[in-house]
Structure formats: structure tokens, C-alpha cells
Design an enzyme around this catalytic site. Structure first.
Site, PDB file in Angstrom:
ATOM      1  CE  LYS A   1      -5.647   0.865  -6.994  1.00 25.36           C
ATOM      2  NZ  LYS A   1      -4.089   0.647  -7.304  1.00 25.36           N
TER       3      LYS A   1
ATOM      4  CB  CYS B   1      -4.099   3.570  -5.254  1.00 28.20           C
ATOM      5  SG  CYS B   1      -2.803   4.442  -5.792  1.00 28.20           S
TER       6      CYS B   1
ATOM      7  CD  GLU C   1      -1.021   0.623  -4.088  1.00 35.13           C
ATOM      8  OE1 GLU C   1      -1.519   2.153  -4.419  1.00 35.13           O
ATOM      9  OE2 GLU C   1      -3.030   0.220  -5.039  1.00 35.13           O
TER      10      GLU C   1
END
Lengths: 383, 383
Positions: free
Chosen positions: A195, A232, A118
């Protein structure tokens, strides 16, 4: 500090008698994943360039109408090579250089799809709560220098690149996003995934920088299979994994940045659970090392100001739809994990276990819609 | 056969040096769960009655406005005491007797809520595909002999009983269900929860006997906390856990019957993932032993007919919202696991991690509704 174990699997290898080791590994990692023979040239290059190299193989049963659909994925975990107070451009260049020397080895290993960690072009600086210089690391997903660099890598090494970056969205007021750019092996930007779930936990003050993604759950049909990227914090949300799967993903990457104190006991659980629950492969990637920042900051835990977020514990791994997984990469070293997988396994496990068939999604759509209403009344039975 | 390890944790205890053991256990089980001191009388009784007894304690931070909300749960895993061809009534009586002698020890340990394994009054006979005599084990959830027995247990030992049985629903044409009856410590039947997801995998031919539950995701508010029951195959469906949690469950029991070959690598993952993802405690219970049936049956795997389903590997455990868990009970022996938990931990972890806040349920309600339509078009991006 990362504790005294380089990896749990390595510790067991050192101490358990052979017969118990095999059974302990079966209980811990599932049915044994076979080793993938890697070229000696790759092993030597990895040693010389100071990173760990592992190779594993997930197999499937032969079928009559489909050939095996073999794909090799590469997962890279790495420290930041320069100090966080080096000039921004130098930090980015050093990271490009480090990744390039690992990707060169990935090509020798026959990797078809590679994914970096990430926000890979920068330190994970959101803990500082400072805007400059960190927002200067943001780039256009479509034609920023890192995307151009990855297009070069993709074409030169003939692989699909998943490049998670801090994105600057010029078309929408210069907004920032936490995104992953997917680049085909021909060097074409296929698109990006954002995300979907943003943490407000511990030092992960990311909602000061960007908010929840607005792109839903895109799946990218590459020449090597259908891939998706759950970035994540999205790994804590089973619905996020599920929607990528319902859109057809066979491999879901989870590029992450997470630290020992916060999440290490959850790390082996969540991506592996997602592989099981969704009949797909999942690839969990975490960075390594401790990143020191110039100015001290506090963590909302009553403790004194300090200069670091904690140690990123690496431990990147691949999990399979049948519940087995590879050992983790090191908790402390840079590494490249190469996993060959026969994607036919996804449909085979799906036909065996049928979670999509038994999933009752209509019932849950209605239940969640009711929950999302202000006047939701929980189904509670009292004496 | 269950393999050579009684439990993974026991194997590590035997072989790892102390310093590495502590770190390995942290990586494997999360932050250490403290031992719960159990009365000597209970330990002796367990030894005499030939079952394993473990005690563990999950703590929470002190708060200003709430007292600790301590509850002790008991999980029972057991073999069937009689052969499967013994008369039905004798088998049921023997199981009642076995459970009673374990519950008596649970009371000595101060257990407030106890849960038995799935379909606990019978062998797990659905693999045979035969109807008689197995359907004779079905009983009314409201006033069958097992419910009356559990009401007696509840009052006598002052605990909430979760009693998973094969239910005969006389009011609906004598239909069978896989249900769990929840009985308050005053002996009142609070209600029942039905298995929401039915397997069609391996020898688990359960949809020949009963179908998906029609009761949604009820949560029972007992004097010791809000509990729910996700029966067996429901643990593979993250949405099932989620809906119990959205209805307010603080403890979700997962009474199960599952075998080594099929699911052992998934077992430590799924209930623990659910505890993490939903900020609640989960209690995974599996039976032990191998059950031999009178008539041979095949398993759809090309192998010869045989008399058993495989070995149930026990390994019952409790997982906490913070990602830690107890060791498992034995893979081969009957057992009682007692876990004291401060339910305040659920809201504390919720406030720390915020998965409910960051869950975006409205988006997923819409996405699942779209998926459930016949004309759903997956979000796939092609070059």
C-alpha cells in the site's frame, strides 16, 4: 446502518419505466455491459452459501493479428464471520473457510484471477488504535499460513490469487506492512505489492501500524494478463493508478475497506476515473457489514466513544477503459462479482483516446520535482 | 439526437418514491447540496430569455480565525444562435448578445466569477478539418473584440470573467491557441491559460489547428479566490488538474465541448474525481445542441460523410472537494448554473483527508522522469 437501499442500480430497476431506465443506466453506468451467463450450479451454490453472485461481460472489437484475450476476474466482498473477540486463530480459520466456499463457486464460473478485500484475514481493527491482539493477524507474505492457504486455492482451482493481508516483515525488524500477495495458478508466490498511500483520516489511524510502501508500482505478468494492486487509500491518488498503468497494468485491483459516512459518494467515481484515465480495467472491492470491537474508542469528532467504525458498504464493481462499468454488488451482503473482459480493449481504447501519447509526462516530472523542493514558488498571477 | 432524458436527476425526481429518492440522490450526488434562493426577477428573466437557471450552495464549517469566504460562480452553457454559414462577424455578434443577456441575469443572482464554454465565440468547427472561415474566429487574447467585450461585461456587472476563445498569437507568427482569458472585475486582463492537452480522438481533429499550451498551469488570484482553467481535453489528464491544484487553485473551471457518443459516461466522473483528488471545487461546462456545417466530412469510422459532430449534451455541473456535486444543467437547453461556495471548505477537506500530505510527489517526479526516458524499463514481475 447502511441506509435503505440495497443498491442504487436495484432501486432504478424497480421504479423507472423501461425506456427511461435504459437511458438512465447508460448515463449512470456507460454503454451497457452484457450479462455473463453463469452455470446454474454456481447460482444454486451461491444461494445456498448465502452470497450474491453477479456475472458481466466487457467485449472488444475483433482484430486481425490478435485473438481476443478473454480473462474472467472474480471480486469477493464479505463480512467477518466471527465476532472480533473470538480467538485470533479461530477468526482466521473462519475467514479461510468462508473464502474457500466462495472461491469454489468462482471456479465453477471459470474465474481466472480472483482478488479478496483488503486485510481479508482480519477485522479492520486499526480504528481501535490497540496493538494486541490485532497485530497477531500479521503474517509473512512469502510463507505465512494464509499465503500457503492461497497457494492451495490457486493450484486446486487453477486461478491467480490476489491476497491482501497485514504483512509481518521478519527480514526488516518485524515491521508491518499493508500488502497484497500475488500467487500464480501454479501456486507460485509471484511477489507482493505494498500500500503506497496511508490514510490519516477519520478512524483510519493506520499509520500507527504501518507506513507507506517501499516497493514502487510492480506489475505482475500472469498467464491471464498483466495485473497490479492499488490498495485502498491509493485510489484517492491518481498518480498511484498512473504509475501502475505506465508499468503496463491491464487490470488494477483496488482491495479496500471503507465506510459509508466517509467515502460512499466518492466510491463510484475514483476507480472508474482511473479506468478511463489509464486505458485499463479497474476492480474496486470493499468489505461489507459493521464490525464491533470489544473496547470503546473515540473518533476525533467530539462524539462519545463507541464500538464500531461504521458500516462497510460493499458495492464492489469493475470499470472498463471505455468508461462503462458493472453495477455494484450489494451494499450489505457478501458477494462474488465475475467479470469477463477482453483485454484487447485496453490497447483499442488507448489507440482511440491516446492519453499516454498526449500525457506530457516529461513536463509533469519537472513540475512535480519543482513542487517537491522546499523553495517551490507556485505559479500565481495577481492583478 | 440527445436521447429521451433531459437530465438523469430529473428522471429520478419524477419516478422514485421520496424515501428512496433521497438515498439514491445521496449515492449519486453525495451529501445534499442546499438550494440557493435566487431572486424572482432572475427566474423570470431566465424564463423570458429561454434558458434554465439553477442555484446551489456548498457550505463549510465555521472557523475561529477565518470568516466564511463565500463566492458565487456562474457557469454558462449555450447553443450557437446562428447557422454556421452565417457571416463570421454576425455569428460573433449574436453570441456576444446571447451571453450578455445571460450575464445580466448572473449579476442579478450575485455571481462573482463567470465562465463561458470552450471557444465560446464560434461553432466547434474543428471536425470539418477546414481552415476558412473557422480560423477567422481567432482573436488576440489581450485586445481582441471579444476580450474588449468581456472587459465591458466585467466592469459593468462587477464580476470576474473567464473567456475561453480561439486565440491568434500575433507575437508568435500568428499561431493559434485554444486559450482562456481571465479578466478581473475591474476590467483588467489578468492573463491567459492555454489548453495543455490536445485531442486526436473521433472528430476532435484539433491538432490541425493548434498544439499543446506552453504556459504551464497558471493560477489567477482574483478578489474572490484563486482560480484556474483546465480546458476541455485536459480533464482526462489527472496530472493537469493536479498541477493547477499544487499551484494553489481553489476553483478549477473546465470549459469543454464534448459530445454524447464519445464521452457522456465519463462526464460525471472526471471533473468530480478532480475535485475529490485535489481538495478543490471544479466547474465542468459543456455546450448544448447539434451544429450543422456547410460541407460534409467523414469521421474515420467507416461511416458516410455527414454535416454534424453529434450532440453536445450540456450537463454542466459543479463538484466540491467533499465529493458532493450539483445536479447537471439540462442536456438540451441553454443554462446558467449559479453555485455559492465557501472556499474555506477546500482547506477543511485538505486537513481532513490530507492527499497533499500523503501524495509522495518526489517519488512520482522520479518515476515520471524515468518513464519519460527512452530506455525506461517497466517494473514487471514474471513467474
Amino acid at each position: 446502518m447502511a441506509g435503505r437501499l440495497d443498491s442504487l442500480e436495484g432501486c432504478l430497476e424497480r421504479h423507472l419505466p423501461a425506456a427511461e431506465l435504459a437511458e438512465a443506466k447508460r448515463l449512470l453506468l456507460g454503454e451497457p455491459v452484457r450479462p455473463l451467463d453463469l452455470p446454474r450450479e454456481a447460482l444454486l451454490a451461491a444461494e445456498e452459501r448465502d452470497f450474491e453472485l453477479q456475472g458481466h461481460k466487457f467485449e472488444a472489437a475483433p482484430e486481425q493479428l490478435r485473438q481476443p484475450r478473454l480473462v474472467r476476474v472474480g471480486l469477493i466482498q464479505n463480512k467477518i464471520p466471527l465476532a472480533t473477540d473470538a480467538p485470533v486463530a479461530e477468526q482466521v480459520t473462519a475467514l479461510h473457510r468462508r473464502i474457500q466456499e466462495i472461491v469454489e463457486v468462482a471456479e465453477i464460473c471459470g474465474v481466472n484471477v480472483i482478488c479478496f478485500q483488503e486485510a481479508w484475514t482480519m477485522p479492520f481493527a486499526f480504528c481501535t488504535q490497540e496493538k494486541l491482539p490485532w497485530t497477531e493477524f500479521a503474517e509473512s507474505a512469502e510463507d505465512g499460513p494464509t499465503t500457503r492457504f492461497c497457494q492451495m486455492l490457486a493450484k486446486k482451482h487453477n486461478l491467480v490469487v490476489v491476497s491482501p493481508i497485514l504483512e509481518r516483515d521478519a527480514a526488516h525488524g518485524g515491521t508491518l506492512w499493508n500488502s497484497a500477495v500475488v500467487i500464480s495458478s501454479s501456486g507460485c508466490v509471484l511477489g507482493k505489492s505494498r500500500k503506497n498511500h496511508i490514510p490519516r483520516v477519520g478512524d483510519f489511524n493506520e499509520s500507527r501500524y504501518y507506513l507507506e510502501g517501499d516497493r514502487g508500482h510492480p506489475v505482475f505478468e500472469t498467464q491471464f494478463g498483466r495485473i497490479a494492486v492499488n490498495i485502498c487509500f491509493g485510489r484517492h491518488h491518481p498518480l498511484n493508478w498512473l504509475m501502475y498503468s505506465l508499468n503496463g497494468a491491464e487490470i488494477i485491483f483496488n482491495p479496500s475497506a471503507t465506510i459509508g459516512k466517509l467515502s460512499e459518494s466518492m466510491w463510484p467515481i475514483e476507480a472508474r476515473n482511473a479506468a478511463i484515465a489509464n486505458h485499463c480495467f479497474t476492480c474496486a472491492i470493499n468489505r461489507v457489514g459493521t464490525e464491533l470491537f470489544p473496547h470503546p474508542f473515540t473518533s476525533g469528532d467530539g462524539k462519545p466513544a463507541h464500538h464500531d467504525l461504521g458500516y462497510f458498504y460493499g458495492s464492489s464493481y469493475v470499470a472498463s477503459p471505455n468508461g462503462s462499468r458493472t453495477p455494484g454488488l450489494s451494499r450489505t451482503r457478501d458477494g462474488l462479482l465475475v467479470a469477463e473482459m477482453d483485454l484487447n480493449l485496453c490497447r483499442q481504447v488507448n489507440d482511440e483516446w491516446n492519453f499516454k501519447m498526449t500525457g506530457r509526462y516529461k513536463m509533469y516530472a519537472e513540475a512535480l520535482a519543482a513542487f517537491a523542493q522546499p523553495n517551490f514558488v507556485p505559479n500565481v498571477i495577481r492583478e
